[in-house]
Design a protein around this motif. Structure first.
Motif, PDB file in Angstrom:
ATOM      1  N   LEU A   5      -3.755   7.083   3.052  1.00  0.00           N
ATOM      2  CA  LEU A   5      -4.552   6.023   3.336  1.00  0.00           C
ATOM      3  C   LEU A   5      -4.880   5.129   2.114  1.00  0.00           C
ATOM      4  N   SER A   6      -5.359   5.779   1.007  1.00  0.00           N
ATOM      5  CA  SER A   6      -5.852   5.277  -0.229  1.00  0.00           C
ATOM      6  C   SER A   6      -4.355   4.249  -0.742  1.00  0.00           C
ATOM      7  N   VAL A   9      -3.810   1.194   1.291  1.00  0.00           N
ATOM      8  CA  VAL A   9      -4.726   0.105   0.865  1.00  0.00           C
ATOM      9  C   VAL A   9      -4.550  -0.340  -0.276  1.00  0.00           C
TER      10      VAL A   9
END
Length: 80
Positions: A5-6, A9
């Motif tokens: 997810l990081s 993003v």
């Protein structure tokens, strides 16, 4: 999962910043593709051809990999 997810993003943010800079310089995706000899239609067709090749191969591979993974998962010793 948090790392994925990081990373997504960060990629999204970098793409947004780069797009804003290119837009400020009055550049478009069609112009950049034309510079390297591609058209948006040709890129879309190549993506469709790639998906048409990849999806059946992914399904075929998963018919072998998923049962092996499932049996391995069932036979693992329990965790504390």
């Amino acid at each position: 999962m948090l790392r994925l997810l990081s990373a997504l993003v960060k990629i999204g943010l970098a793409s947004l910043i780069t797009g804003a800079i290119l837009s400020a310089l009055n550049l478009s995706a069609a112009e950049l593709l034309a510079e390297i000899g591609l058209t948006p239609d040709r890129v879309f067709a190549a993506l469709q051809e790639g998906a048409a090749w990849a999806i059946p191969n992914i399904v075929l591979g998963s018919l072998v990999i998923v049962p092996i993974w499932f049996v391995t998962y069932l036979l693992r010793p329990p965790r504390n």
